[in-house]
Design a protein around this motif. Structure first.
Motif, PDB file in Angstrom:
ATOM      1  N   UNK A   8      -1.142  25.890  42.213  1.00 51.78           N
ATOM      2  CA  UNK A   8      -0.371  26.051  43.451  1.00 51.78           C
ATOM      3  C   UNK A   8       0.018  27.506  43.663  1.00 51.78           C
ATOM      4  N   UNK A   9       0.356  28.212  42.594  1.00 53.36           N
ATOM      5  CA  UNK A   9       0.709  29.631  42.720  1.00 53.36           C
ATOM      6  C   UNK A   9      -0.478  30.443  43.209  1.00 53.36           C
ATOM      7  N   UNK A  10      -1.666  30.226  42.654  1.00 63.07           N
ATOM      8  CA  UNK A  10      -2.844  30.968  43.085  1.00 63.07           C
ATOM      9  C   UNK A  10      -3.207  30.643  44.528  1.00 63.07           C
ATOM     10  N   UNK A  11      -3.107  29.367  44.900  1.00 65.91           N
ATOM     11  CA  UNK A  11      -3.421  28.970  46.269  1.00 65.91           C
ATOM     12  C   UNK A  11      -2.439  29.587  47.258  1.00 65.91           C
ATOM     13  N   UNK A  12      -1.154  29.589  46.907  1.00 65.49           N
ATOM     14  CA  UNK A  12      -0.131  30.169  47.770  1.00 65.49           C
ATOM     15  C   UNK A  12      -0.352  31.667  47.946  1.00 65.49           C
ATOM     16  N   UNK A  13      -0.723  32.345  46.867  1.00 65.02           N
ATOM     17  CA  UNK A  13      -0.973  33.783  46.937  1.00 65.02           C
ATOM     18  C   UNK A  13      -2.163  34.093  47.840  1.00 65.02           C
TER      19      UNK A  13
END
Length: 370
Positions: free
Chosen positions: A352-357
């Motif tokens: 989720x962090x990578x997708x949000x970034x």
């Protein structure tokens, strides 16, 4: 005490051990109260399994699972054994779940709310199939415009965007013209503050505990293709996931969930993967031109309702080279559904962090690419 009353008590005091007074009819006056932390492991496991299965394990009922993990060390260990990672369960339970790969067979449906006045972005987990639900808050980001670049600070808390805070998760930094972005993960605290100083008993020398990693390390690079001719059309983007090897897309491949550290400014993709294993490369799925609508179209399966140049779907470059366009597996899709409302659906092998970034990079205005 019933399970319902137990859960209510744990929510009111999540960091204390829950006690139940001994019954006067079955205990003597000098007996000690029964501690829930001292329950037999078999009985405790059965209770926690039932708590985890309430309402199919979805939010907001999943708050009870988090409360159980905060009772004591014994409960926390059993909860960690019961709760599966998002790759297997498709559930986001603890903050660490936001840094673990998404599910293999489906996409986690989220949405992003943008605040133009404060230049902030909030990521929520969708609780229903509706595009208008309130959702469960996951992450927050704020935009910092600098003279030569733009930073997006990502935090676990919407009211704490300090890079020195424990809530700080990472940042996204762009170049001067906004065509290349680097995603950093980790804290920005100096070495002498991030590492815990421990004094040895045998000597007066101070030793640095390696339990707390220090420094910020890159996990992804995002680039947008320049549009030098000025032709109108969709953006072309490419993402190199430095910490995710290409082999994770194999049926037996597994994305590592351990931290990745930087040595000599060069990221290590995995603790177990070979250095010769190339990183995962994602590119946006090519839209098709619709003659009747006179626009570029992508099938978002009802998750996107407003046409925008920001809309995209990311697939693996290897899938585009070996498979038909209709069979390409979507790893991340992002699209507009309102004035300041966007959907974000992601799956294995990114978190989720990578997708949000990656989605934050799409908010940056870049005339050279459009």
């Amino acid at each position: 005490m019933t399970i319902r009353s137990l859960i209510h008590e744990m929510r009111s005091r999540p960091h204390r051990v829950v006690h139940e007074a001994a019954s006067a009819s079955t205990t003597t006056s000098d007996s000690e109260p029964l501690r829930w932390s001292e329950l037999p492991d078999e009985l405790l496991r059965e209770i926690l399994i039932r708590v985890e299965a309430v309402d199919d394990g979805d939010w907001p009922s999943r708050r009870s699972v988090v409360a159980c993990a905060g009772v004591c060390c014994v409960w926390r260990m059993i909860v960690k054994e019961i709760v599966a990672v998002p790759e297997l369960s498709s559930k986001l339970t603890f903050p660490i779940s936001l840094k673990q790969p998404g599910p293999r067979g489906s996409l986690v449906q989220c949405f992003i709310k943008r605040n133009r006045n404060t230049q902030s972005y909030h990521l929520y987990l969708g609780l229903t199939n509706s595009l208008t639900d309130n959702g469960k808050f996951l992450l927050a980001a704020c935009k910092l415009k600098r003279a030569t670049c733009t930073d997006y600070i990502i935090s676990y808390r919407s009211d704490d965007m300090s890079r020195r805070s424990n809530a700080y998760l990472g940042r996204v930094r762009s170049n001067f013209i906004g065509t290349k972005f680097t995603v950093f993960e980790g804290n920005l605290m100096p070495q002498n503050r991030a590492s815990k100083m421990v004094k040895s008993r045998s000597s007066n020398l101070m030793k640095v505990s390696p339990r707390v990693p220090s420094g910020s390390y890159p996990v992804a690079h995002i680039s947008y293709e320049l549009n030098v001719l000025g032709s109108r059309g969709p953006r072309r983007m490419r993402c190199i996931m430095d910490t995710v090897p290409m082999s994770v897309l194999d049926p037996r491949g597994a994305a590592s969930t351990t931290p990745f550290f930087r040595s000599n400014s060069k990221p290590i993709r995995s603790n177990t993967a070979s250095c010769s294993d190339p990183p995962l490369v994602l590119s946006n799925k090519t839209p098709r031109w619709h003659e009747q609508l006179r626009c570029w179209c992508l099938n978002f399966h009802g998750r996107v309702t407003v046409a925008s140049v920001k809309n995209f779907q990311l697939v693996s470059v290897s899938d585009r080279e070996t498979e038909q366009p209709s069979s390409e597996r979507i790893i991340l899709q992002f699209g507009k559904v309102g004035k300041d409302m966007f959907t974000m659906d992601y799956g294995y092998p990114i978190s989720a962090f990578q997708a949000f970034a990656i989605c934050l990079s799409s908010f940056e205005t870049r005339i050279a690419c459009e």
